[in-house]
Design a protein around this motif. Structure first.
Motif, mmCIF file in Angstrom:
data_model
loop_
_atom_site.group_PDB
_atom_site.id
_atom_site.type_symbol
_atom_site.label_atom_id
_atom_site.label_comp_id
_atom_site.label_asym_id
_atom_site.label_seq_id
_atom_site.Cartn_x
_atom_site.Cartn_y
_atom_site.Cartn_z
ATOM 1 N N ASN A 94 -7.797 10.115 -0.397
ATOM 2 C CA ASN A 94 -6.468 10.072 0.211
ATOM 3 C C ASN A 94 -6.516 9.484 1.614
ATOM 4 O O ASN A 94 -5.626 8.721 2.018
ATOM 5 C CB ASN A 94 -5.879 11.482 0.280
ATOM 6 N N ILE A 101 0.382 6.147 1.098
ATOM 7 C CA ILE A 101 1.039 7.443 0.889
ATOM 8 C C ILE A 101 2.304 7.525 1.726
ATOM 9 O O ILE A 101 3.370 7.951 1.247
ATOM 10 C CB ILE A 101 0.059 8.587 1.218
ATOM 11 N N ASP A 104 5.015 5.412 0.169
ATOM 12 C CA ASP A 104 5.614 6.052 -1.005
ATOM 13 C C ASP A 104 6.592 7.145 -0.583
ATOM 14 O O ASP A 104 7.680 7.289 -1.165
ATOM 15 C CB ASP A 104 4.523 6.639 -1.898
ATOM 16 N N ASP A 126 0.927 11.055 -5.975
ATOM 17 C CA ASP A 126 0.643 11.182 -4.541
ATOM 18 C C ASP A 126 0.456 12.632 -4.126
ATOM 19 O O ASP A 126 1.050 13.544 -4.707
ATOM 20 C CB ASP A 126 1.781 10.571 -3.725
#
Length: 891
Positions: A94, A101, A104, A126
């Motif tokens: 991550n 991320i 998104d 995610d």
């Protein structure tokens, strides 16, 4: 002191030794390269207050040794220039894709361009984002210490459960939300603590000058999310907005037992049902973790969810599940509970660590659903916009475009979309924020429009709606308490009301903007506002007689103070002024060439444009009509203020802080803070001509002032100074030992009869000492419509005769008998926003005064019922304060 404290903890209280049973390092194995906190600090958790630089050194060490799981961001700095840094912690996979991320999550935040199918796709892949915010109140340090332990667990542990957490969650860890306040507290506490649990022990109560709860300017930064006045708050808001969290936890202390949501009954009705659903989910997760240790906690008590300006509530308005956790240990090393048992600082740290990790586990288990609800938070807001009467808010800049632009900037910082009309636009049903029926209205070009049909609808409405609505069941419950309390004796136990904080805050009212909300979709059109910077006005040309600038914004007062600070002499027109065939409003400042040095022209041209103040060069003192030109007697000469501000015990730190920030950052006005107890000993008191006493406890302020201080203050006022008092300072001025005011408290006469007509489930008999029906009940921070005297000098610069003002408490003032009452409550429908008590508040407020001015000898006393600068988002009454400072002194 370090080697002594652990021994003291064991000797003073055996329970402190038992607290050592909690093992911070039971969730391993741990990576040996990553050091534990005590390897850097030199002591175990709870044995000393950690200084900020030591914490920062430890976090740097974590980043250096556990770098595959962490990134660090610098969000800003404090007023005292300490860095505000956050750790971004997650699984290495991550961490490698943090930018994607965030991209998104930005998609989830705008349902207009993201379909439900795309939202489900993002939620399926995610991680969720959880922001942990520790110790925004700097003297609640258990969170500060817990942050280091949580960071260690996440960066060092190879426990399978911890590793799984990191795959499902990105943790944004803000380890110290108030470095300046914490540093004051920690330095003081470490220098005096001996581990005493007696509530009267020195270490149990901070001195006035320390009070680490607040930041540098003594602001409560858990109340500043509306004003955004403090640099720390602005930096942390931007950091949170950047990460768009689904979970936000604000870690506080101390309560008798640990608190976590669900919250108390008063919940802001702009929030959807999912809010309370998630409170229950996270509450149950925390409860399970605490039950494993047999630890006590409480829910649904004390802490409500109504005021938008808290960190937990503000983050919830941004789509997160925002929660406050209050721990039951610290800041003292040992704290005695009501049953005589002891809770320790180490206990408080341990409880916060367990709650933090339990919250992450609940987030991980509910990751997908929490992400979907983050999307639904805004999608449902758009759906609700179609049926809500309140469609748009329109703000007309009027005579104070810079204050209007400032408020628009506060909205933009929240991601709220604002447009500006390129041409006039009409509405069929527009409601003025000052009340009255809806009318057709055409708004001029340049007006700002906030269309509530937007993803940020909930926070926009929460900040702007005229009157936030309470749940009907909550209101009925509080009215029942009111009726019962009114029948009990003055010394009887009373039922506590369920209001945790203020109940009104609407920004158009608090800033006194010309604002309306509309029931129809019009007006429309105009470009999106992305920058609130207004062009600087042109410098004035050369004057032949004087320079004039209206007193219609704070920039004008700042310019006046800047010119006076450089030795220039100013005057103010107390009536409408005519010059060179032009009319200037009452309150216009005048700088006359004849009474100043030749440098005036150059300095006013240099100072005025950056402050946004248009200045006109006047060529002739001749008034072509009327009798007020620049040389008339109605143009009063002003005396440059030399300001003393009362501080110390008895004065409320936050009221002083609001004033300090206002004088320093908004007016650029130097002042000298002096303790009340020192005023009677000053041999240079007459070098000041303005004394401001912030809000405070009148009886305590009187004791601090002492007899010598009272005598000195009376003589000082009567020799030409102006005493300006907020709130309790008015009661101090009216005290029989000072006799500087004739205002009196409504309902102070205890011989009046109590109200014996209360219906319902009430005590069967009325106590002989029950509150009389002519005594006001405590008002939990509401907004009322006051009427201005347009002929009095205190109201110079105001163009209307109505002004929204704030009332908080159970003190109303009868009008001054010996002076003027330029701001009063007259007429009907006084309530603009907030909770009031039926048959009590409005009835008793009518005919009272909010601001009084009295002449005492050659001096003046100017009093305000409540703090006119409250929390820095009250700026509508600020011109009354600057008028008192600039016009009040008679020497």
């Amino acid at each position: 002191m370090r080697p002594i404290i652990p021994t003291l903890l064991l000797l003073v209280c055996p329970a402190a030794g038992a607290a050592q049973a909690f093992d911070f390092y039971a969730r391993g194995p741990y990576r040996p390269a990553v050091p534990r906190p005590e390897a850097i600090t030199g002591y175990a958790a709870g044995e000393q207050q950690t200084m900020y630089a030591v914490m920062q050194h430890y976090l740097d060490t974590l980043v250096a040794t556990g770098g595959d799981r962490v990134r660090i961001e610098r969000w800003g700095e404090t007023a005292e220039h300490r860095p505000i840094r956050a750790l971004i912690i997650s699984d290495p996979t991550n961490v490698a894709r943090l930018d994607q991320i965030r991209a998104d999550l930005a998609e989830l935040a705008d349902p207009r361009r993201t379909s439900p199918a795309r939202a489900a796709e993002i939620a399926g892949k995610d991680p969720a984002v959880a922001v942990f915010h520790y110790s925004v109140h700097g003297n609640e340090p258990a969170g500060f210490e817990a942050a280091m332990q949580v960071a260690y667990q996440l960066l060092a542990s190879d426990e399978p459960q911890t590793l799984e957490l990191l795959k499902q969650v990105v943790v944004v860890l803000n380890p110290s939300a108030n470095p300046d306040g914490h540093e004051r507290f920690a330095a003081w506490y470490n220098s005096v603590a001996v581990g005493a649990d007696n509530p009267w022990a020195f270490e149990q109560t901070e001195p006035w000058s320390v009070t680490g709860r607040y930041n540098h300017f003594r602001f409560d930064m858990n109340r500043d999310l509306l004003a955004q006045s403090q640099p720390e708050v602005r930096a942390m808001m931007a950091g949170v907005m950047r990460w768009r969290p689904q979970v936000f936890v604000d870690h506080h202390s101390t309560t008798p037992t640990y608190f976590f949501p669900p919250v108390a009954q008063a919940i802001n009705r702009n929030l959807p049902a999912q809010t309370t659903k998630w409170f229950d989910t996270f509450g149950r997760g925390n409860a399970a973790a605490f039950d494993r240790y047999g630890w006590q906690y409480f829910v649904r008590g004390v802490f409500d969810f109504f005021y938008v300006g808290y960190w937990d509530e503000w983050s919830t308005f941004q789509g997160a599940t925002g929660m406050t956790y209050e721990t039951d240990g610290g800041p003292e090393f040992n704290k005695r509970r009501d049953d005589g048992t002891i809770t320790t600082f180490r206990d408080g740290i341990a409880h916060h660590v367990v709650a933090s990790l339990a919250t992450l586990e609940t987030t991980a288990q509910n990751r997908r659903n929490r992400l979907v609800d983050y999307y639904e938070f805004r999608r449902s807001a758009l759906t609700e916009a179609a049926t809500d009467r309140m469609k748009r808010v329109v703000i007309v800049p009027g005579t104070d475009p810079r204050t209007t632009a400032h408020v628009v900037g506060l909205l933009l910082a929240n991601g709220i979309e604002v447009t500006r009309l390129a041409q006039p636009s009409a509405s069929r049903a527009a409601h003025s924020y000052l009340g009255g029926p809806a009318t057709a209205r055409t708004f001029p070009a340049g007006s700002y429009v906030i269309d509530l049909n937007q993803p940020q609808r909930r926070v926009a409405k929460g900040m702007l709606e005229p009157d936030a609505e309470f749940d009907r069941g909550f209101v009925q419950r509080e009215l029942g308490k009111f009726e019962r309390n009114r029948r009990r004796g003055e010394d009887a136990d009373k039922e506590d009301y369920g209001f945790y904080d203020i109940t009104a805050w609407s920004l158009p009212l608090s800033f006194n903007l010309d604002a309306y909300w509309t029931e129809d979709a019009a007006p429309g059109g105009g470009a999106a506002v992305t920058d609130t910077t207004l062009p600087a006005p042109a410098a004035p040309g050369k004057a032949g007689s004087a320079y004039a600038f209206p007193n219609d914004n704070l920039g004008a007062a700042r310019l006046a103070l800047a010119l006076q600070g450089e030795g220039f002499r100013l005057a103010v027109a107390t009536r409408t002024l005519r010059a060179d065939g032009r009319t200037y409003p009452r309150g216009t400042f005048v700088a006359r060439l004849q009474r100043n040095s030749p440098a005036l022209s150059e300095r006013i041209a240099a100072l005025a444009p950056p402050l946004g103040v248009p200045v006109t060069a006047v060529q002739s003192a001749f008034a072509d009509t009327g009798d007020v030109g620049t040389g008339a007697s109605d143009v009063w000469a002003l005396h440059a203020p030399k300001i003393l501000v009362a501080v110390g015990d008895g004065v409320y730190e936050t009221s002083y802080g609001s004033l300090w920030h206002f004088l320093t950052r908004e007016l650029g006005a130097p002042f000298t803070p002096v303790p009340l107890r020192s005023i009677g000993r000053m041999d240079d008191l007459n070098t000041f001509n303005v004394i401001i006493v912030p809000d405070g406890a009148a009886a305590r302020m009187r004791r601090e002032l002492g007899d010598a201080g009272a005598t000195a203050l009376k003589a000082w006022v009567r020799s030409g100074g102006v005493l300006i008092g907020f709130g309790g300072a008015g009661e101090l001025a009216a005290h029989k030992d000072l006799e500087l005011s004739t205002v009196a408290t409504v309902g102070a006469d205890s011989t009046l009869k109590a109200d014996s007509t209360a219906p319902g489930n009430t005590p069967p008999l009325v106590s002989a000492t029950a509150p009389p029906k002519e005594r006001p009940e405590w008002v939990p921070g509401s907004i009322f419509r006051a009427t201005l005297d347009p002929t009095h000098w205190l109201t110079l610069g105001y163009t209307g005769d109505k002004l929204p003002v704030f009332v908080d408490g159970d003190v109303f003032w009868r009008p001054s008998k010996g002076g003027a009452n330029p701001v009063v409550f007259t007429g009907d429908s006084l309530v603009l926003s907030g909770f009031t008590w039926p048959g009590n508040t409005e009835r008793l407020l009518k005919g009272t005064t909010w601001a009084a001015v009295e002449n005492q000898g050659s001096g003046r006393v100017v009093l305000f019922l409540d703090d006119p600068l409250f929390r820095a988002f009250w700026r509508g009454p600020a011109r009354l304060v600057t008028n008192a400072i600039l016009i009040g002194p008679n020497r």
